[in-house]
Scaffold this motif. Structure first.
Motif, mmCIF file in Angstrom:
data_model
loop_
_atom_site.group_PDB
_atom_site.id
_atom_site.type_symbol
_atom_site.label_atom_id
_atom_site.label_comp_id
_atom_site.label_asym_id
_atom_site.label_seq_id
_atom_site.Cartn_x
_atom_site.Cartn_y
_atom_site.Cartn_z
ATOM 1 N N UNK A 23 -2.127 58.807 -38.945
ATOM 2 C CA UNK A 23 -1.143 59.981 -39.154
ATOM 3 C C UNK A 23 -1.554 61.251 -38.670
ATOM 4 N N UNK A 24 -2.647 61.255 -38.833
ATOM 5 C CA UNK A 24 -3.247 62.258 -37.980
ATOM 6 C C UNK A 24 -3.012 62.389 -36.712
ATOM 7 N N UNK A 25 -2.758 61.396 -36.288
ATOM 8 C CA UNK A 25 -2.257 61.720 -34.566
ATOM 9 C C UNK A 25 -0.820 62.165 -34.718
ATOM 10 N N UNK A 26 -0.397 61.583 -35.515
ATOM 11 C CA UNK A 26 1.127 61.742 -35.984
ATOM 12 C C UNK A 26 1.096 63.676 -35.732
ATOM 13 N N UNK A 27 0.461 64.512 -36.785
ATOM 14 C CA UNK A 27 0.398 65.520 -37.265
ATOM 15 C C UNK A 27 -0.088 66.724 -35.864
ATOM 16 N N UNK A 28 -0.863 65.839 -35.214
ATOM 17 C CA UNK A 28 -1.103 66.206 -34.024
ATOM 18 C C UNK A 28 0.085 66.412 -32.917
ATOM 19 N N UNK A 29 0.468 65.444 -32.788
ATOM 20 C CA UNK A 29 1.873 65.492 -32.028
ATOM 21 C C UNK A 29 2.733 66.826 -32.519
ATOM 22 N N UNK A 30 3.393 66.170 -33.858
ATOM 23 C CA UNK A 30 3.860 67.416 -34.337
ATOM 24 C C UNK A 30 3.463 68.526 -34.021
ATOM 25 N N UNK A 31 2.529 69.377 -34.733
ATOM 26 C CA UNK A 31 2.091 70.570 -34.260
ATOM 27 C C UNK A 31 1.906 71.519 -33.059
ATOM 28 N N UNK A 32 1.710 70.099 -31.358
ATOM 29 C CA UNK A 32 1.885 70.948 -30.848
ATOM 30 C C UNK A 32 3.412 71.300 -30.141
ATOM 31 N N UNK A 33 4.412 69.837 -30.409
ATOM 32 C CA UNK A 33 5.550 70.496 -30.469
ATOM 33 C C UNK A 33 5.850 71.762 -30.998
ATOM 34 N N UNK A 34 5.663 72.075 -32.267
ATOM 35 C CA UNK A 34 5.908 72.999 -32.545
ATOM 36 C C UNK A 34 5.251 74.103 -32.086
ATOM 37 N N UNK A 35 4.447 74.062 -31.258
ATOM 38 C CA UNK A 35 3.632 74.811 -30.937
ATOM 39 C C UNK A 35 3.769 75.189 -28.924
ATOM 40 N N UNK A 36 4.488 74.242 -28.905
ATOM 41 C CA UNK A 36 4.669 74.300 -27.276
ATOM 42 C C UNK A 36 4.793 75.404 -26.469
ATOM 43 N N UNK A 37 4.965 75.779 -27.041
ATOM 44 C CA UNK A 37 6.048 77.250 -26.169
ATOM 45 C C UNK A 37 4.873 78.522 -25.651
ATOM 46 N N UNK A 38 3.970 78.884 -27.274
ATOM 47 C CA UNK A 38 2.497 79.338 -27.028
ATOM 48 C C UNK A 38 1.485 78.509 -26.224
ATOM 49 N N UNK A 39 2.281 77.101 -26.074
ATOM 50 C CA UNK A 39 0.979 76.768 -25.412
ATOM 51 C C UNK A 39 1.387 76.517 -24.183
ATOM 52 N N UNK A 40 2.156 77.101 -23.051
ATOM 53 C CA UNK A 40 2.534 76.561 -22.082
ATOM 54 C C UNK A 40 2.276 78.497 -21.636
ATOM 55 N N UNK A 41 2.674 79.066 -22.714
ATOM 56 C CA UNK A 41 2.511 80.761 -22.337
ATOM 57 C C UNK A 41 1.258 80.652 -21.991
ATOM 58 N N UNK A 42 0.009 79.978 -22.101
ATOM 59 C CA UNK A 42 -1.142 80.068 -22.275
ATOM 60 C C UNK A 42 -1.756 79.522 -21.231
ATOM 61 N N UNK A 43 -1.029 78.852 -20.835
ATOM 62 C CA UNK A 43 -1.567 77.444 -19.870
ATOM 63 C C UNK A 43 -1.057 78.097 -18.164
ATOM 64 N N UNK A 44 0.238 78.840 -18.359
ATOM 65 C CA UNK A 44 0.799 79.750 -17.689
ATOM 66 C C UNK A 44 -0.358 80.846 -17.006
ATOM 67 N N UNK A 45 -0.507 81.542 -18.122
ATOM 68 C CA UNK A 45 -1.413 83.337 -17.945
ATOM 69 C C UNK A 45 -3.281 82.411 -17.032
ATOM 70 N N UNK A 46 -3.462 81.279 -17.569
ATOM 71 C CA UNK A 46 -4.726 80.662 -17.403
ATOM 72 C C UNK A 46 -4.696 79.888 -15.298
#
Length: 210
Positions: A23-46
């Protein structure tokens, strides 16, 4: 986290999966999906857009989380130490199987054969629990559990108290005992190797009951 703060969003760290806890993998995927916009913004900036997830991958990720959600809820329920008994196994398994059937029959049309995950989980459950309702202990515990009946169940059937005491106290999983063994391993060390067995038992008892 800086991006979260700039957008006045709660600061949430990413969750890493642990090999021994599915279930730690489940929580990892869930958290990423929740923060997807922030991650995408950061990756684009970099200027690392090549590692951004595609829309198809996001759909697959969301679908995977939806399929695994009842398993995560069941894992939390069955891992509890004070409220879980063996009486919950049949209703929980049947509930998950019904959920899998619903996804396969009425769920959104998947892409690239995404339903293979739900089909495999359904197949594994049918294989592992096909004889579940043939177990007298499971059936008796489920029948005797007043949480699945009306409140009047116990007082109409007060003579079943002895059977209820016998079957409803049966643990649904080995998680509590495994936690106890882990705690004992932390307690006993080279510096505390002279502890007597009775003292170890007393310390563990106090740790789990205070």
């Amino acid at each position: 986290m800086q991006v979260q703060e700039q957008q006045k969003q709660p600061s949430k760290k990413f969750i890493q999966d642990v090999e021994t806890r599915w279930n730690s993998t489940y929580y990892m995927m869930e958290r990423y999906l929740e923060q997807h916009d922030h991650v995408t913004y950061t990756l684009c900036y970099l200027r690392k857009t090549n590692v951004c997830l595609s829309n198809e991958e996001l759909v697959l990720l969301q679908y995977t989380i939806n399929v695994l959600e009842p398993f995560e809820e069941a894992t939390k329920e069955m891992s509890a130490e004070k409220v879980t008994s063996i009486s919950k196994i049949i209703p929980m398994v049947r509930g998950i199987q019904g959920y899998m059937n619903s996804i396969l029959s009425t769920g959104p049309q998947p892409i690239n054969n995404q339903h293979s995950l739900a089909r495999e989980l359904k197949r594994q459950m049918e294989q592992r629990f096909f004889a579940m309702e043939g177990s007298f202990t499971l059936k008796a515990a489920t029948l005797l559990d007043p949480s699945f009946k009306n409140r009047e169940f116990v007082t109409l059937f007060s003579k079943l108290k002895e059977m209820a005491n016998r079957y409803l106290c049966t643990l649904a999983s080995s998680v509590p005992s495994e936690r106890l063994f882990s705690k004992a391993g932390e307690l006993i060390s080279h510096r505390r190797s002279s502890l007597k067995g009775e003292n170890i038992n007393m310390i563990l008892f106090l740790n789990k009951n205070i």
